[in-house]
Scaffold this motif. Structure first.
Motif, PDB file in Angstrom:
ATOM      1  N   LYS A  47       0.747  -1.482   0.008  1.00 44.90           N
ATOM      2  CA  LYS A  47      -0.004   0.070  -0.119  1.00 44.90           C
ATOM      3  C   LYS A  47       0.901   1.443  -0.024  1.00 44.90           C
ATOM      4  CE  LYS A  47      -1.982  -1.263   3.932  1.00 44.90           C
ATOM      5  NZ  LYS A  47      -1.324  -2.707   4.083  1.00 44.90           N
ATOM      6  N   THR A  48       1.677   1.325   0.910  1.00 45.02           N
ATOM      7  CA  THR A  48       2.607   2.604   0.917  1.00 45.02           C
ATOM      8  C   THR A  48       3.542   2.844  -0.277  1.00 45.02           C
ATOM      9  OG1 THR A  48       2.814   2.229   3.336  1.00 45.02           O
ATOM     10  CG2 THR A  48       4.534   3.381   2.244  1.00 45.02           C
ATOM     11  N   THR A  49       4.219   1.548  -0.533  1.00 44.63           N
ATOM     12  CA  THR A  49       4.972   1.534  -2.138  1.00 44.63           C
ATOM     13  C   THR A  49       4.133   2.229  -3.130  1.00 44.63           C
ATOM     14  OG1 THR A  49       5.869  -0.484  -1.317  1.00 44.63           O
ATOM     15  CG2 THR A  49       6.101   0.100  -3.867  1.00 44.63           C
ATOM     16  N   THR A  65       6.375   7.413   4.010  1.00 46.39           N
ATOM     17  CA  THR A  65       6.489   6.080   4.976  1.00 46.39           C
ATOM     18  C   THR A  65       4.906   6.077   5.377  1.00 46.39           C
ATOM     19  OG1 THR A  65       7.102   7.557   6.609  1.00 46.39           O
ATOM     20  CG2 THR A  65       8.728   6.090   5.620  1.00 46.39           C
ATOM     21  N   SER A  66       4.512   5.019   6.057  1.00 46.49           N
ATOM     22  CA  SER A  66       3.251   4.808   6.678  1.00 46.49           C
ATOM     23  C   SER A  66       3.090   5.664   7.607  1.00 46.49           C
ATOM     24  CB  SER A  66       3.053   3.330   7.011  1.00 46.49           C
ATOM     25  OG  SER A  66       2.219   2.675   5.983  1.00 46.49           O
ATOM     26  N   PRO A  67       2.041   6.586   7.765  1.00 42.27           N
ATOM     27  CA  PRO A  67       1.908   7.475   9.016  1.00 42.27           C
ATOM     28  C   PRO A  67       1.118   6.653  10.059  1.00 42.27           C
ATOM     29  CG  PRO A  67       0.268   8.046   7.085  1.00 42.27           C
ATOM     30  CD  PRO A  67       1.210   6.939   6.781  1.00 42.27           C
ATOM     31  N   PHE A  84      -3.128   8.614   4.518  1.00 46.31           N
ATOM     32  CA  PHE A  84      -3.532   8.090   5.751  1.00 46.31           C
ATOM     33  C   PHE A  84      -3.268   6.615   6.195  1.00 46.31           C
ATOM     34  CE2 PHE A  84      -6.467  11.529   4.729  1.00 46.31           C
ATOM     35  CZ  PHE A  84      -6.660  12.232   5.992  1.00 46.31           C
ATOM     36  N   ASP A  85      -2.829   6.396   7.206  1.00 47.66           N
ATOM     37  CA  ASP A  85      -2.863   4.955   7.734  1.00 47.66           C
ATOM     38  C   ASP A  85      -3.496   4.715   8.913  1.00 47.66           C
ATOM     39  OD1 ASP A  85      -2.262   2.511   8.863  1.00 47.66           O
ATOM     40  OD2 ASP A  85      -0.119   2.501   8.512  1.00 47.66           O
ATOM     41  N   LEU A  86      -4.713   4.289   8.803  1.00 43.14           N
ATOM     42  CA  LEU A  86      -5.600   4.285  10.065  1.00 43.14           C
ATOM     43  C   LEU A  86      -5.677   3.005  10.897  1.00 43.14           C
ATOM     44  CD1 LEU A  86      -8.640   5.911   8.184  1.00 43.14           C
ATOM     45  CD2 LEU A  86      -6.983   7.079   9.436  1.00 43.14           C
ATOM     46  N   ILE A 112      -5.813   6.173   1.541  1.00 45.38           N
ATOM     47  CA  ILE A 112      -6.261   5.946   2.755  1.00 45.38           C
ATOM     48  C   ILE A 112      -5.706   4.187   3.202  1.00 45.38           C
ATOM     49  CG2 ILE A 112      -7.873   5.513   4.662  1.00 45.38           C
ATOM     50  CD1 ILE A 112      -9.580   7.580   3.011  1.00 45.38           C
ATOM     51  N   GLU A 113      -4.849   3.991   3.655  1.00 45.56           N
ATOM     52  CA  GLU A 113      -4.450   2.435   4.113  1.00 45.56           C
ATOM     53  C   GLU A 113      -5.326   2.214   5.439  1.00 45.56           C
ATOM     54  OE1 GLU A 113      -0.057   1.420   4.400  1.00 45.56           O
ATOM     55  OE2 GLU A 113       0.257   3.220   3.314  1.00 45.56           O
ATOM     56  N   TRP A 114      -5.670   0.964   5.513  1.00 42.66           N
ATOM     57  CA  TRP A 114      -6.613   0.603   6.653  1.00 42.66           C
ATOM     58  C   TRP A 114      -8.013   1.383   6.701  1.00 42.66           C
ATOM     59  CZ3 TRP A 114      -5.291  -4.226   8.172  1.00 42.66           C
ATOM     60  CH2 TRP A 114      -4.316  -4.768   7.933  1.00 42.66           C
TER      61      TRP A 114
HETATM   62 MG    MG Z   1       1.899   0.894   4.657  1.00 41.37          MG
END
Ligand code: MG
Ligand code: ADP
Length: 174
Positions: A47-49, A65-67, A84-86, A112-114
């Protein structure tokens, strides 16, 4: 009816990390301000990639990077990316405290991750991107090359997102 059954759907294989980043860049050329990308997939799915490729495409050269702890990172390029990384959001309503209303105003692209953590606050109109590890064939034998790619599946809900996915389906199949 069940909208999940009528949403246009498109999928492809991303053989390595560079392909995931390139897919993010490809998306960057097709999305616009106000679009929302819901990025589903386990830890390590890529996801971050994908977001890194997207941000690079808009000229952002800093770290992506993932927040994980701050929940959101902002990348300023030609178009702002709100990443976002929720994963650690324990109550959907807590997103209001990090300025959710402002992010929804449509000035940038939301990644938006997660997104499942949003519960009933999940945006209705969005591109849904699901990344998963490719599975080993049951027929593979010892000594076969190890599969380390990803499958990406995209669906669209809402006028703009549906049109995008239909267009990709049409162009990639011809
Ligand atoms: Mg990530
Ligand atoms: P997530 O944000 O979903 O947890 P990351 O984007 O941090 O995942 O990626 C996790 C790892 O997966 C990284 O080491 C990255 O290089 C690798 N990776 C990303 N895309 C692919 C791919 N298509 N094939 C193989 N490895 C990949």
């Amino acid at each position: 009816g069940n909208p999940a059954l009528t949403e246009p759907r498109w999928q492809t294989i991303l053989p390595d990390e560079a392909a995931t980043e390139a897919f993010g860049k490809w998306l960057a050329e097709r999305v616009q301000r106000g679009d929302i990308l819901l990025l589903y997939g386990d830890l390590g799915a890529g996801k971050t990639t994908l977001v890194r490729g997207l941000a690079r495409s808009f000229g952002y050269t800093g770290r992506v990077t993932s927040p994980t702890f701050t929940l959101v990172h902002e990348y300023e390029g030609q178009v702002p990316i709100y990443h976002f990384d929720l994963y650690r959001l324990d109550e959907p309503d807590h997103v209001w405290e990090i300025g959710w209303a402002d992010y929804l105003r449509g000035e940038g692209i939301l990644c938006i991750e997660w997104p499942e953590r949003l519960g009933s606050l999940l945006p209705e109109e969005a591109l849904t991107i699901r990344l998963s590890h490719l599975e080993e064939s049951p027929c593979s034998e010892a000594g076969d090359p190890v599969i380390d790619g990803r499958l990406v599946e995209v669906t669209g809900r809402g006028e703009h997102s549906e049109a995008l996915v239909k267009e990709w389906k049409a162009t990639c199949m011809s």
